[in-house]
Enzyme design. Structure first.
Site, PDB file in Angstrom:
ATOM      1  N   SER A  37      10.872   5.983  15.832  1.00 15.11           N
ATOM      2  CA  SER A  37       9.636   5.617  16.536  1.00 15.11           C
ATOM      3  C   SER A  37       9.993   5.220  17.954  1.00 15.11           C
ATOM      4  O   SER A  37      10.481   4.120  18.189  1.00 15.11           O
ATOM      5  CB  SER A  37       8.961   4.453  15.806  1.00 15.11           C
ATOM      6  OG  SER A  37       8.666   4.849  14.482  1.00 15.11           O
ATOM      7  N   LEU A  38       9.773   6.119  18.872  1.00 15.64           N
ATOM      8  CA  LEU A  38      10.197   5.893  20.263  1.00 15.64           C
ATOM      9  C   LEU A  38       9.078   5.188  21.050  1.00 15.64           C
ATOM     10  O   LEU A  38       9.263   4.096  21.548  1.00 15.64           O
ATOM     11  CB  LEU A  38      10.562   7.244  20.904  1.00 15.64           C
ATOM     12  CG  LEU A  38      11.149   7.204  22.300  1.00 15.64           C
ATOM     13  CD1 LEU A  38      12.475   6.465  22.333  1.00 15.64           C
ATOM     14  CD2 LEU A  38      11.327   8.628  22.851  1.00 15.64           C
ATOM     15  N   HIS A  39       7.954   5.844  21.157  1.00 16.65           N
ATOM     16  CA  HIS A  39       6.731   5.310  21.789  1.00 16.65           C
ATOM     17  C   HIS A  39       6.831   5.009  23.283  1.00 16.65           C
ATOM     18  O   HIS A  39       5.808   4.790  23.929  1.00 16.65           O
ATOM     19  CB  HIS A  39       6.183   4.088  21.048  1.00 16.65           C
ATOM     20  CG  HIS A  39       5.890   4.351  19.597  1.00 16.65           C
ATOM     21  ND1 HIS A  39       5.178   5.449  19.175  1.00 16.65           N
ATOM     22  CD2 HIS A  39       6.246   3.679  18.466  1.00 16.65           C
ATOM     23  CE1 HIS A  39       5.093   5.426  17.852  1.00 16.65           C
ATOM     24  NE2 HIS A  39       5.738   4.378  17.401  1.00 16.65           N
TER      25      HIS A  39
ATOM     26  N   ASN B  46      -3.617   5.036  16.138  1.00 15.38           N
ATOM     27  CA  ASN B  46      -4.698   4.567  15.266  1.00 15.38           C
ATOM     28  C   ASN B  46      -5.048   3.138  15.635  1.00 15.38           C
ATOM     29  O   ASN B  46      -4.155   2.331  15.921  1.00 15.38           O
ATOM     30  CB  ASN B  46      -4.257   4.652  13.799  1.00 15.38           C
ATOM     31  CG  ASN B  46      -3.981   6.076  13.404  1.00 15.38           C
ATOM     32  OD1 ASN B  46      -4.789   6.962  13.648  1.00 15.38           O
ATOM     33  ND2 ASN B  46      -2.804   6.323  12.830  1.00 15.38           N
TER      34      ASN B  46
ATOM     35  N   GLY C 139       6.831  -1.540   6.278  1.00 17.15           N
ATOM     36  CA  GLY C 139       8.213  -2.008   6.337  1.00 17.15           C
ATOM     37  C   GLY C 139       9.166  -1.098   7.086  1.00 17.15           C
ATOM     38  O   GLY C 139       8.856   0.053   7.393  1.00 17.15           O
ATOM     39  N   GLU C 140      10.343  -1.659   7.364  1.00  9.50           N
ATOM     40  CA  GLU C 140      11.388  -0.923   8.084  1.00  9.50           C
ATOM     41  C   GLU C 140      12.493  -0.560   7.065  1.00  9.50           C
ATOM     42  O   GLU C 140      13.234  -1.424   6.611  1.00  9.50           O
ATOM     43  CB  GLU C 140      11.942  -1.817   9.211  1.00  9.50           C
ATOM     44  CG  GLU C 140      13.213  -1.350   9.852  1.00  9.50           C
ATOM     45  CD  GLU C 140      13.189   0.090  10.399  1.00  9.50           C
ATOM     46  OE1 GLU C 140      12.209   0.482  11.041  1.00  9.50           O
ATOM     47  OE2 GLU C 140      14.180   0.810  10.155  1.00  9.50           O
TER      48      GLU C 140
ATOM     49  N   GLU D  72       0.837  -1.191   0.000  1.00 10.09           N
ATOM     50  CA  GLU D  72       0.000   0.000   0.000  1.00 10.09           C
ATOM     51  C   GLU D  72       0.875   1.245   0.000  1.00 10.09           C
ATOM     52  O   GLU D  72       1.992   1.241   0.488  1.00 10.09           O
ATOM     53  CB  GLU D  72      -0.919  -0.015   1.226  1.00 10.09           C
ATOM     54  CG  GLU D  72      -1.957  -1.112   1.091  1.00 10.09           C
ATOM     55  CD  GLU D  72      -2.954  -1.149   2.230  1.00 10.09           C
ATOM     56  OE1 GLU D  72      -4.098  -1.539   1.971  1.00 10.09           O
ATOM     57  OE2 GLU D  72      -2.605  -0.814   3.369  1.00 10.09           O
TER      58      GLU D  72
ATOM     59  N   CYS E  59      -1.125   5.946   9.844  1.00  4.58           N
ATOM     60  CA  CYS E  59       0.080   5.269  10.331  1.00  4.58           C
ATOM     61  C   CYS E  59      -0.270   3.931  10.956  1.00  4.58           C
ATOM     62  O   CYS E  59      -1.153   3.853  11.807  1.00  4.58           O
ATOM     63  CB  CYS E  59       0.759   6.077  11.438  1.00  4.58           C
ATOM     64  SG  CYS E  59       1.429   7.627  10.916  1.00  4.58           S
TER      65      CYS E  59
HETATM   66  N1  SAH Z   1       9.054   0.860  10.238  1.00  7.29           N
HETATM   67  C1  SAH Z   1       9.218   2.261  10.366  1.00  7.29           C
HETATM   68  C2  SAH Z   1       8.417   3.059   9.365  1.00  7.29           C
HETATM   69  C3  SAH Z   1       7.020   2.600   9.069  1.00  7.29           C
HETATM   70  S1  SAH Z   1       5.854   2.803  10.369  1.00  7.29           S
HETATM   71  C4  SAH Z   1       8.935   2.699  11.775  1.00  7.29           C
HETATM   72  O1  SAH Z   1       8.409   1.905  12.553  1.00  7.29           O
HETATM   73  O2  SAH Z   1       9.284   3.828  12.115  1.00  7.29           O
HETATM   74  C5  SAH Z   1       5.560   4.562  10.304  1.00  7.29           C
HETATM   75  C6  SAH Z   1       5.145   5.172  11.628  1.00  7.29           C
HETATM   76  O3  SAH Z   1       3.840   4.717  12.002  1.00  7.29           O
HETATM   77  C7  SAH Z   1       6.070   4.814  12.792  1.00  7.29           C
HETATM   78  O4  SAH Z   1       6.362   5.950  13.556  1.00  7.29           O
HETATM   79  C8  SAH Z   1       5.214   3.846  13.571  1.00  7.29           C
HETATM   80  O5  SAH Z   1       5.624   3.747  14.911  1.00  7.29           O
HETATM   81  C9  SAH Z   1       3.848   4.452  13.397  1.00  7.29           C
HETATM   82  N2  SAH Z   1       2.745   3.560  13.718  1.00  7.29           N
HETATM   83  C10 SAH Z   1       2.659   2.232  13.542  1.00  7.29           C
HETATM   84  N3  SAH Z   1       1.458   1.779  13.958  1.00  7.29           N
HETATM   85  C11 SAH Z   1       0.767   2.851  14.410  1.00  7.29           C
HETATM   86  C12 SAH Z   1      -0.541   3.035  14.949  1.00  7.29           C
HETATM   87  N4  SAH Z   1      -1.377   2.019  15.110  1.00  7.29           N
HETATM   88  N5  SAH Z   1      -0.914   4.294  15.271  1.00  7.29           N
HETATM   89  C13 SAH Z   1      -0.086   5.343  15.114  1.00  7.29           C
HETATM   90  N6  SAH Z   1       1.155   5.223  14.603  1.00  7.29           N
HETATM   91  C14 SAH Z   1       1.586   3.996  14.258  1.00  7.29           C
HETATM   92 FE1  SF4 Z   2       7.441  -2.562  11.208  1.00 10.14          FE
HETATM   93 FE2  SF4 Z   2       7.012  -1.676  13.678  1.00 10.14          FE
HETATM   94 FE3  SF4 Z   2       7.355   0.082  11.666  1.00 10.14          FE
HETATM   95 FE4  SF4 Z   2       5.126  -1.424  11.813  1.00 10.14          FE
HETATM   96  S1  SF4 Z   2       5.778   0.158  13.241  1.00 10.14           S
HETATM   97  S2  SF4 Z   2       6.325  -1.055   9.985  1.00 10.14           S
HETATM   98  S3  SF4 Z   2       5.958  -3.367  12.649  1.00 10.14           S
HETATM   99  S4  SF4 Z   2       8.843  -1.398  12.468  1.00 10.14           S
END
Ligand code: SAH
Ligand code: SF4
Length: 331
Positions: free
Chosen positions: A206-208, A282, A151-152, A83, A324
């Site tokens: 992506s820290l979270h 999300n 993807g990463e 996608e 996202c």
């Molecule tokens: N793999 C990479 C890039 C793709 S994900 C990464 O993880 O950074 C892109 C962004 O979407 C990242 O910051 C990820 O943490 C965030 N993301 C993934 N699932 C999400 C969700 N359910 N709600 C909000 N952000 C999300």
């Molecule tokens: Fe992969 Fe995690 Fe990024 Fe989703 S948020 S694309 S599982 S690294």
């Protein structure tokens, strides 16, 4: 388009170099859906090209969206699907591209993570997502690219970097490095490698959570690269590039209490070039629970009492699962 195959085809046709350049130029202009439309080439040449090549390595299967956000399901030549998202809500028209089919990192809050890893995308499959959008929105064109789709990117780095070179090149899509962003789940050693390239490309991490145990509980990659290792890499990046580094933080019920805020403030405050992007979580089937409005409010209140800078991002495309972490496909 498969550039190697294109070169082989053109070589076999014994064309002069200027024709090769002309075809490449036409290709990246995003104006053409097929070779027949390239009327600056002879009919004979157009026919030969159409016989042996496809203009795009991806084909549209389904498209949903509204004026500001659209999501397309693209089929690759082996039947796998990815996608890609188009966003028009800023100064720049943005493509959010995928770098892999699925993802091996399995973050619990992410739909792509739940698919598992299928395969890496080739550089052409990455670039063609942007060309697809350019064709769709012609005469407008994509001005910004974010690697925040499926993807990463750092686990398919060679191909992503080749794609970026084409995206950035004057002979390619001519999109400036400052208009390109990579998002990583925190592949710490690749952050160092990336810093050493010393480019103007933006980096988001992506820290979270700034709590090792909590981060590990929903991001398996945190066990491989600890928060302190990640922080070292991030410090190295800003030291080397003198550029801001963006941390993504999705607001969930388990990362928004007072202690989470305190750890996050310490983390972000540790470097003046660290910047925080808060994002609403999300919803994803079997994923994590978003912070309630009162949790969010309290968390932001804690942050406001510190001197950290942050932005609270709006979320787009939730109505049709283009936001996202909501990108998922099945073969
Ligand atoms: N793999 C990479 C890039 C793709 S994900 C990464 O993880 O950074 C892109 C962004 O979407 C990242 O910051 C990820 O943490 C965030 N993301 C993934 N699932 C999400 C969700 N359910 N709600 C909000 N952000 C999300
Ligand atoms: Fe992969 Fe995690 Fe990024 Fe989703 S948020 S694309 S599982 S690294």
């Amino acid at each position: 388009m498969d550039l190697i195959k294109l070169k082989e085809t053109l070589d076999s046709l014994n064309l002069p170099t200027f024709r090769y350049r002309q075809i490449i130029k036409n290709y990246y202009s995003g104006r053409y859906l097929n070779f027949d439309q390239m009327t600056d080439l002879s009919l004979d040449l157009r026919q030969k090209l159409s016989e042996s090549l496809n203009l795009l390595s991806v084909s549209e299967k389904n498209i949903v969206g509204d004026d500001s956000t659209q999501k397309v399901l693209l089929e690759l030549s082996d039947g796998q699907k990815i996608e890609s998202v188009f966003m028009d809500y800023d100064d720049w028209l943005t493509a959010c591209v995928s770098s892999q089919v699925g993802c091996s990192l399995g973050c619990h809050f992410c739909a792509t993570g739940k698919m598992g890893f299928k395969r890496n995308l080739t550089p052409e499959e990455i670039v063609d997502q942007i060309l697809y959008w350019n064709q769709k929105i012609y005469p407008k064109y994509i001005g910004r690219v974010v690697f925040m789709g499926m993807g990463e990117p750092f686990l398919n780095w060679d191909n992503v970097l080749t794609a970026i070179n084409i995206i950035n090149s004057k002979d390619g899509l001519n999109i400036g490095a400052r208009k390109i962003s990579i998002s990583t789940a925190g592949v710490a050693d690749k952050i160092i490698e990336f810093a050493d390239l010393d480019t103007q490309i933006n980096l988001a991490v992506s820290l979270h959570s700034a709590d090792q145990k909590i981060r590990e509980s929903f991001m398996p990659i945190a066990k491989k690269y600890s928060l302190s290792q990640l922080k070292n890499s991030c410090n190295y990046y800003v030291g080397k590039t003198n550029r801001q580094l963006f941390f993504e933080y999705a607001l969930m019920d388990i990362n928004t209490n007072q202690n989470d805020a305190k750890l996050l403030i310490d983390f972000i405050n540790s470097n003046r070039l660290f910047f925080l992007n808060l994002i609403p979580l999300n919803t994803v089937e079997g994923g994590m629970t978003p912070a309630s409005p009162s949790q969010q409010k309290a968390f932001i209140n804690y942050l406001d009492q510190s001197r950290i800078e942050y932005s609270l991002r709006r979320s787009f495309g939730q109505n049709f699962a283009a936001a996202c972490g909501q990108l998922i496909t099945s073969k």
